[in-house]
Design a protein around this motif. Sequence first.
Motif, mmCIF file in Angstrom:
data_model
loop_
_atom_site.group_PDB
_atom_site.id
_atom_site.type_symbol
_atom_site.label_atom_id
_atom_site.label_comp_id
_atom_site.label_asym_id
_atom_site.label_seq_id
_atom_site.Cartn_x
_atom_site.Cartn_y
_atom_site.Cartn_z
ATOM 1 N N UNK A 131 0.868 -1.192 0.000
ATOM 2 C CA UNK A 131 0.000 0.000 0.000
ATOM 3 C C UNK A 131 0.900 1.236 0.000
ATOM 4 N N UNK A 132 0.795 2.029 -1.063
ATOM 5 C CA UNK A 132 1.757 3.131 -1.186
ATOM 6 C C UNK A 132 1.206 4.473 -0.724
ATOM 7 N N UNK A 133 -0.108 4.658 -0.850
ATOM 8 C CA UNK A 133 -0.680 5.949 -0.451
ATOM 9 C C UNK A 133 -1.179 5.891 0.992
ATOM 10 N N UNK A 134 -1.165 6.998 1.709
ATOM 11 C CA UNK A 134 -1.725 6.988 3.066
ATOM 12 C C UNK A 134 -3.249 6.883 3.032
ATOM 13 N N UNK A 135 -3.812 6.328 4.085
ATOM 14 C CA UNK A 135 -5.271 6.258 4.200
ATOM 15 C C UNK A 135 -5.734 7.419 5.058
ATOM 16 N N UNK A 136 -6.734 8.123 4.574
ATOM 17 C CA UNK A 136 -7.197 9.329 5.260
ATOM 18 C C UNK A 136 -8.639 9.113 5.700
ATOM 19 N N UNK A 137 -8.941 9.453 6.922
ATOM 20 C CA UNK A 137 -10.341 9.400 7.336
ATOM 21 C C UNK A 137 -10.585 10.341 8.500
ATOM 22 N N UNK A 138 -11.834 10.768 8.611
ATOM 23 C CA UNK A 138 -12.216 11.592 9.746
ATOM 24 C C UNK A 138 -12.867 12.899 9.340
ATOM 25 N N UNK A 139 -13.599 13.454 10.289
ATOM 26 C CA UNK A 139 -14.361 14.674 10.009
ATOM 27 C C UNK A 139 -13.464 15.871 9.734
ATOM 28 N N UNK A 140 -12.210 15.777 10.156
ATOM 29 C CA UNK A 140 -11.260 16.864 9.932
ATOM 30 C C UNK A 140 -10.964 17.090 8.465
ATOM 31 N N UNK A 141 -11.241 16.082 7.610
ATOM 32 C CA UNK A 141 -10.959 16.239 6.173
ATOM 33 C C UNK A 141 -12.131 16.846 5.416
ATOM 34 N N UNK A 142 -13.265 17.011 6.101
ATOM 35 C CA UNK A 142 -14.479 17.460 5.414
ATOM 36 C C UNK A 142 -14.307 18.785 4.694
ATOM 37 N N UNK A 143 -13.597 19.701 5.338
ATOM 38 C CA UNK A 143 -13.542 21.057 4.798
ATOM 39 C C UNK A 143 -12.218 21.365 4.108
ATOM 40 N N UNK A 144 -11.385 20.340 3.961
ATOM 41 C CA UNK A 144 -10.122 20.570 3.264
ATOM 42 C C UNK A 144 -10.359 20.458 1.766
ATOM 43 N N UNK A 145 -9.506 21.126 0.993
ATOM 44 C CA UNK A 145 -9.602 20.976 -0.470
ATOM 45 C C UNK A 145 -9.041 19.608 -0.827
ATOM 46 N N UNK A 146 -8.976 19.307 -2.081
ATOM 47 C CA UNK A 146 -8.522 17.973 -2.503
ATOM 48 C C UNK A 146 -7.172 17.628 -1.877
ATOM 49 N N UNK A 147 -7.017 16.389 -1.447
ATOM 50 C CA UNK A 147 -5.745 16.004 -0.843
ATOM 51 C C UNK A 147 -5.332 14.620 -1.320
ATOM 52 N N UNK A 148 -4.045 14.339 -1.141
ATOM 53 C CA UNK A 148 -3.438 13.126 -1.699
ATOM 54 C C UNK A 148 -3.613 11.954 -0.735
ATOM 55 N N UNK A 149 -4.135 10.862 -1.238
ATOM 56 C CA UNK A 149 -4.250 9.669 -0.409
ATOM 57 C C UNK A 149 -5.536 8.931 -0.736
ATOM 58 N N UNK A 150 -5.805 7.899 0.051
ATOM 59 C CA UNK A 150 -7.029 7.117 -0.142
ATOM 60 C C UNK A 150 -8.000 7.523 0.961
ATOM 61 N N UNK A 151 -9.076 8.198 0.594
ATOM 62 C CA UNK A 151 -10.060 8.644 1.581
ATOM 63 C C UNK A 151 -11.052 7.531 1.865
#
Length: 368
Positions: A314-334
């Motif tokens: 697995x090369x990309x980081x896994x992203x989760x959580x309400x903190x990502x709701x208001x961020x612009x596009x970001x790199x990883x697996x949401x």
Amino acid sequence: MLRDNKLYVSYGEFPKEIIKDMLTEIKPFANLGLDKRIALKPNLVLPKISESGATTSPELVSGIIEHFQERGFKNLAIMESSWLGARTEESFDECGFTKLSRKYNVPLIDLEKDRIKKVTVEKQKIDVAESILEVEKLINIPVLKAHCQTQVTCSLKNLKGCIPDKEKRNFHTKGLDRSIAILNKVVPTDLVIVDGFIGDLTFEEGGNPVNMGRIIMGYDRVLVDSYCSHLLGYTSEDLPEHIIKASKLNLGDLYDNHKVFEKNAEDKKVIQSDELPMEFLEKYLKSYKACSPCEATVVHALMRLRDEGLLERLEKPILLGQGYQHLKEFYGIGIGKCASRASKHLPGCPPRTDLVVRYLKDQIENKN
Ligand code: SF4
């Protein structure tokens, strides 16, 4: 008459016998009117039997019910709301509490469907299920477990089952540790009976059961939880933050070599568990204000991939959580609806573990 800062521990294999023996000796609520409402708040975080390490033993709760009913108490109720995404009614059934309710004629109250009371405390607004605020006494019956965000989950965190799902989500954005401490200021616990028979020292949702063979009881929830944290290897210097915050709100004393009244010490077991997988979690998971079920789902999926030897691919980081709701596009697996702006994304709230595993496998096969 007992002082509040005593800790009682009894060891053995049979929850019902042990708890009845302890309660007979300690005599809680001896002067309480027999018609007063006593709430029993187990931990039925999800529909999984207690042998999984996730939920409170129905045997233990039956011993508590018998103790009070044999003394004439008529107004007991079992109250709970499972975690986000789980149906509490299903938890009642699967965990053996529907049967218990019929056998002893003790009602089950699903706090997720309860009326809501809005409370403001320490400048924080909290929605709480009204039924739990109306009881005369609350017996908090958690399972001794680890938790991926609060390190330990015991009586203080068990009260998260007294708030509606929307508020459970809010706790993760407002700050979980502080919110748990404040909730305990709103909802008092009168007696803690920790199910230390089968817990899970890796995850709150069970699956890695550890037989600890004990009941821990006390009136002071901060004392009980800090003592239990010591049992799991935490020291006074690195106690879980929500326990420290609760002590700062004067909700109880931190354990500091208080005398522990032990019974059946000859049956004491050494508590052993596999190492916590924190190292690999930090490497692959970027969690930001994630709800517990969401994080647990992903952690389980990662462990499946690890067991199948796929995780290192697995090369990309896994992203989760309400903190990502208001961020612009970001790199990883949401993972989950909150991380929908990631370059790759699996929806769900919370997402299902099998779907997460399949999705991550697809990502690995397609080289992320
Ligand atoms: S997607 Fe996950 S983090 Fe977001 S609200 Fe749902 S459960 Fe919580």
